[in-house]
Design an enzyme around this catalytic site. Sequence first.
Site, PDB file in Angstrom:
ATOM      1  N   HIS A 268      36.997  42.891  46.420  1.00 34.98           N
ATOM      2  CA  HIS A 268      37.417  42.640  44.313  1.00 34.98           C
ATOM      3  C   HIS A 268      38.009  43.837  44.096  1.00 34.98           C
ATOM      4  CE1 HIS A 268      36.565  41.339  40.464  1.00 34.98           C
ATOM      5  NE2 HIS A 268      35.637  41.139  40.159  1.00 34.98           N
ATOM      6  N   HIS A 307      46.484  37.220  45.255  1.00 35.60           N
ATOM      7  CA  HIS A 307      45.253  37.134  43.566  1.00 35.60           C
ATOM      8  C   HIS A 307      44.860  35.442  43.482  1.00 35.60           C
ATOM      9  CE1 HIS A 307      43.399  37.392  39.670  1.00 35.60           C
ATOM     10  NE2 HIS A 307      43.931  39.110  40.445  1.00 35.60           N
ATOM     11  N   ASP A 363      45.878  46.349  41.661  1.00 40.71           N
ATOM     12  CA  ASP A 363      45.015  47.877  42.747  1.00 40.71           C
ATOM     13  C   ASP A 363      45.951  48.121  43.513  1.00 40.71           C
ATOM     14  OD1 ASP A 363      42.428  47.222  41.969  1.00 40.71           O
ATOM     15  OD2 ASP A 363      41.802  45.182  43.051  1.00 40.71           O
TER      16      ASP A 363
HETATM   17  N1  ACO Z   1      47.472  39.598  53.516  1.00 37.02           N
HETATM   18  C1  ACO Z   1      48.108  39.025  54.038  1.00 37.02           C
HETATM   19  N2  ACO Z   1      47.581  37.283  53.842  1.00 37.02           N
HETATM   20  C2  ACO Z   1      47.251  37.437  52.358  1.00 37.02           C
HETATM   21  C3  ACO Z   1      46.443  37.812  51.769  1.00 37.02           C
HETATM   22  C4  ACO Z   1      47.286  39.996  51.472  1.00 37.02           C
HETATM   23  N3  ACO Z   1      46.718  40.036  51.452  1.00 37.02           N
HETATM   24  N4  ACO Z   1      46.369  37.431  50.580  1.00 37.02           N
HETATM   25  C5  ACO Z   1      46.465  35.517  51.134  1.00 37.02           C
HETATM   26  N5  ACO Z   1      46.489  36.294  52.226  1.00 37.02           N
HETATM   27  C6  ACO Z   1      47.426  34.752  52.652  1.00 37.02           C
HETATM   28  C7  ACO Z   1      46.142  34.147  53.394  1.00 37.02           C
HETATM   29  O1  ACO Z   1      45.372  34.380  54.948  1.00 37.02           O
HETATM   30  C8  ACO Z   1      46.073  32.886  53.354  1.00 37.02           C
HETATM   31  O2  ACO Z   1      47.045  32.075  54.290  1.00 37.02           O
HETATM   32  P1  ACO Z   1      46.536  30.449  55.456  1.00 37.02           P
HETATM   33  O3  ACO Z   1      46.986  30.297  54.238  1.00 37.02           O
HETATM   34  O4  ACO Z   1      47.625  30.920  56.429  1.00 37.02           O
HETATM   35  O5  ACO Z   1      45.406  30.789  55.537  1.00 37.02           O
HETATM   36  C9  ACO Z   1      46.393  32.573  52.426  1.00 37.02           C
HETATM   37  O6  ACO Z   1      47.176  33.749  51.097  1.00 37.02           O
HETATM   38  C10 ACO Z   1      45.688  31.998  50.718  1.00 37.02           C
HETATM   39  O7  ACO Z   1      44.622  32.928  51.312  1.00 37.02           O
HETATM   40  P2  ACO Z   1      43.063  32.535  50.160  1.00 37.02           P
HETATM   41  O8  ACO Z   1      42.471  34.196  51.007  1.00 37.02           O
HETATM   42  O9  ACO Z   1      42.582  31.565  50.531  1.00 37.02           O
HETATM   43  O10 ACO Z   1      43.638  33.763  49.002  1.00 37.02           O
HETATM   44  P3  ACO Z   1      42.634  33.150  47.807  1.00 37.02           P
HETATM   45  O11 ACO Z   1      43.091  33.058  46.599  1.00 37.02           O
HETATM   46  O12 ACO Z   1      41.594  32.837  48.638  1.00 37.02           O
HETATM   47  O13 ACO Z   1      41.895  35.072  47.884  1.00 37.02           O
HETATM   48  C11 ACO Z   1      42.590  37.260  47.389  1.00 37.02           C
HETATM   49  C12 ACO Z   1      42.781  35.894  47.044  1.00 37.02           C
HETATM   50  C13 ACO Z   1      41.073  37.334  47.799  1.00 37.02           C
HETATM   51  C14 ACO Z   1      42.577  38.715  46.111  1.00 37.02           C
HETATM   52  C15 ACO Z   1      43.470  37.401  48.641  1.00 37.02           C
HETATM   53  O14 ACO Z   1      44.827  37.283  48.691  1.00 37.02           O
HETATM   54  C16 ACO Z   1      43.472  39.060  49.026  1.00 37.02           C
HETATM   55  O15 ACO Z   1      42.297  39.347  50.187  1.00 37.02           O
HETATM   56  N6  ACO Z   1      44.387  40.042  49.135  1.00 37.02           N
HETATM   57  C17 ACO Z   1      43.838  41.654  49.432  1.00 37.02           C
HETATM   58  C18 ACO Z   1      42.622  41.829  48.681  1.00 37.02           C
HETATM   59  C19 ACO Z   1      43.078  42.359  47.656  1.00 37.02           C
HETATM   60  O16 ACO Z   1      44.631  42.642  46.814  1.00 37.02           O
HETATM   61  N7  ACO Z   1      41.904  42.335  46.286  1.00 37.02           N
HETATM   62  C20 ACO Z   1      42.351  42.563  45.114  1.00 37.02           C
HETATM   63  C21 ACO Z   1      42.535  41.020  44.634  1.00 37.02           C
HETATM   64  S1  ACO Z   1      42.886  41.641  42.095  1.00 37.02           S
HETATM   65  C22 ACO Z   1      41.452  41.949  41.777  1.00 37.02           C
HETATM   66  O17 ACO Z   1      40.404  41.606  42.520  1.00 37.02           O
HETATM   67  C23 ACO Z   1      41.377  43.082  40.640  1.00 37.02           C
END
Ligand code: ACO
Length: 434
Positions: A268, A307, A363
């Site tokens: 987050h 996201h 971010d």
């Molecule tokens: N890098 C690589 N792969 C990713 C990323 C990433 N940043 N984000 C998601 N994925 C992939 C997952 O591995 C998953 O792949 P799969 O279907 O093969 O298993 C797919 O994309 C879906 O991912 P989820 O985790 O189910 O997506 P969710 O919507 O639950 O998560 C989140 C969103 C937590 C923001 C995620 O994209 C992440 O971890 N990003 C990196 C951290 C980040 O930048 N957070 C800031 C968010 S903005 C904020 O809070 C202000």
Amino acid sequence: MAKDTVTVIDNRTGQQLELPIKDGTINALDLRKLKTGPEDFGLMTYDPAYMNTAACRSSITYIDGDKGILRYRGYPIEELAERKSFAEVAYLLLHGELPAADQLAQWKGQVTHHTMVHENVKKFIDGFQYDAHPMGILQTTVAALSTFYPDAKNIGDPECRKLQILRLIGKVPTLSAYAYRHRMGLPYVPPDNDLSYTGNFLNLLFKMAEPKYVPNPVLEKALDILFILHADHEQNCSTTAMRGIGSSHVDPYSALAGATAALWGPLHGGANEAVLRMLTEIKTIANVPGFIEKVKKGEGRLMGFGHRIYKNYDPRAKILKEMADKVFAVQGTNPLLDIAIELERIALHDEYFVQRKLYPNVDFYSGIIYQAMKFPVDMFPVLFAIPRTVGWLAQWEEMLTDQEQKIARPRQIYTGHWERHLPEYDAAAAGARA
Ligand code: ACO
């Protein structure tokens, strides 16, 4: 004519239920009418992480993740970032309308009036280790404020809530800056009432021996825009924490400390700190393709990408990418920007990221800008928490005045052992004794 209902047939019993659809939702409680017998609790929905559950009605922030739209009280984020100050946007989020000139002057005066903290709070901060993470200091000192303002527990009194809202918006930058100064071994300086909200924050952070701190106008404006972009983002993890904790009717300092904790996590608000560490680790543009391959193999995530809601370019990231150049013109370039741009270039064309609709989020660029502004990396989540305080409080106020809200209490699917007994326990004898 099509009806705004959905018909559910329970194949276990043949029972048929016509559920009204309102605002694109069905009422989950209606499903409880589907029972297999008098002993049955009724049908529930299972939705870990609230992927498809609306838990409130809200008129504060609107997001269309597929189209990349973000609006506060109906105003597009781009217009607010370009034409309004953070003070105006904070007023808008809390009051529903932008302030007139006299309302704005009064609002600024009220917030300024609450920027000082009790001397004892400084003593708490002094008690932290020299290298304590400023987010940990902020979280705990915000919680401690509840003991300074016991009146804050009167959450049913609108005037009392208003006072706590002003106190929090006024004091969170002061606590944040003091956390930073403790870390740097610098004395705490008092707020400067002549300065803007962000100008005063820069003063609290960076004033040294000069009689009057004069913030650089470009950096002051950049921080103001960053604050506008981070002020609210509807029902995210930390806002859900704020609403959930606040729903127990605890005072807002305690609830806001919980929201701050939620914001600290690397998925987050801790993500911009993680982005900077990731870029530093990648080191050179030549290492970018190798890093992307690792991410695709599941060995870590590309921080600052993806996201829960945006399945398109985060509109805030677009504004920040443009702003980066203005900050670098004053502060000098940040070599990490080149690595970030290369990461983005490759990721936006790579099948793995395209398929999963992973785009840069807010971010991805904010950390690079903060670093150019000379903020240490562990201040990044704090810089997020300051403006988000406004959003948390707007959401808290909305939750408390919403007649449909109750204490937050989800259900579970129990997966543990059914009743069992300790070896020496004689259930039959216990029954006889009773
Ligand atoms: N890098 C690589 N792969 C990713 C990323 C990433 N940043 N984000 C998601 N994925 C992939 C997952 O591995 C998953 O792949 P799969 O279907 O093969 O298993 C797919 O994309 C879906 O991912 P989820 O985790 O189910 O997506 P969710 O919507 O639950 O998560 C989140 C969103 C937590 C923001 C995620 O994209 C992440 O971890 N990003 C990196 C951290 C980040 O930048 N957070 C800031 C968010 S903005 C904020 O809070 C202000």
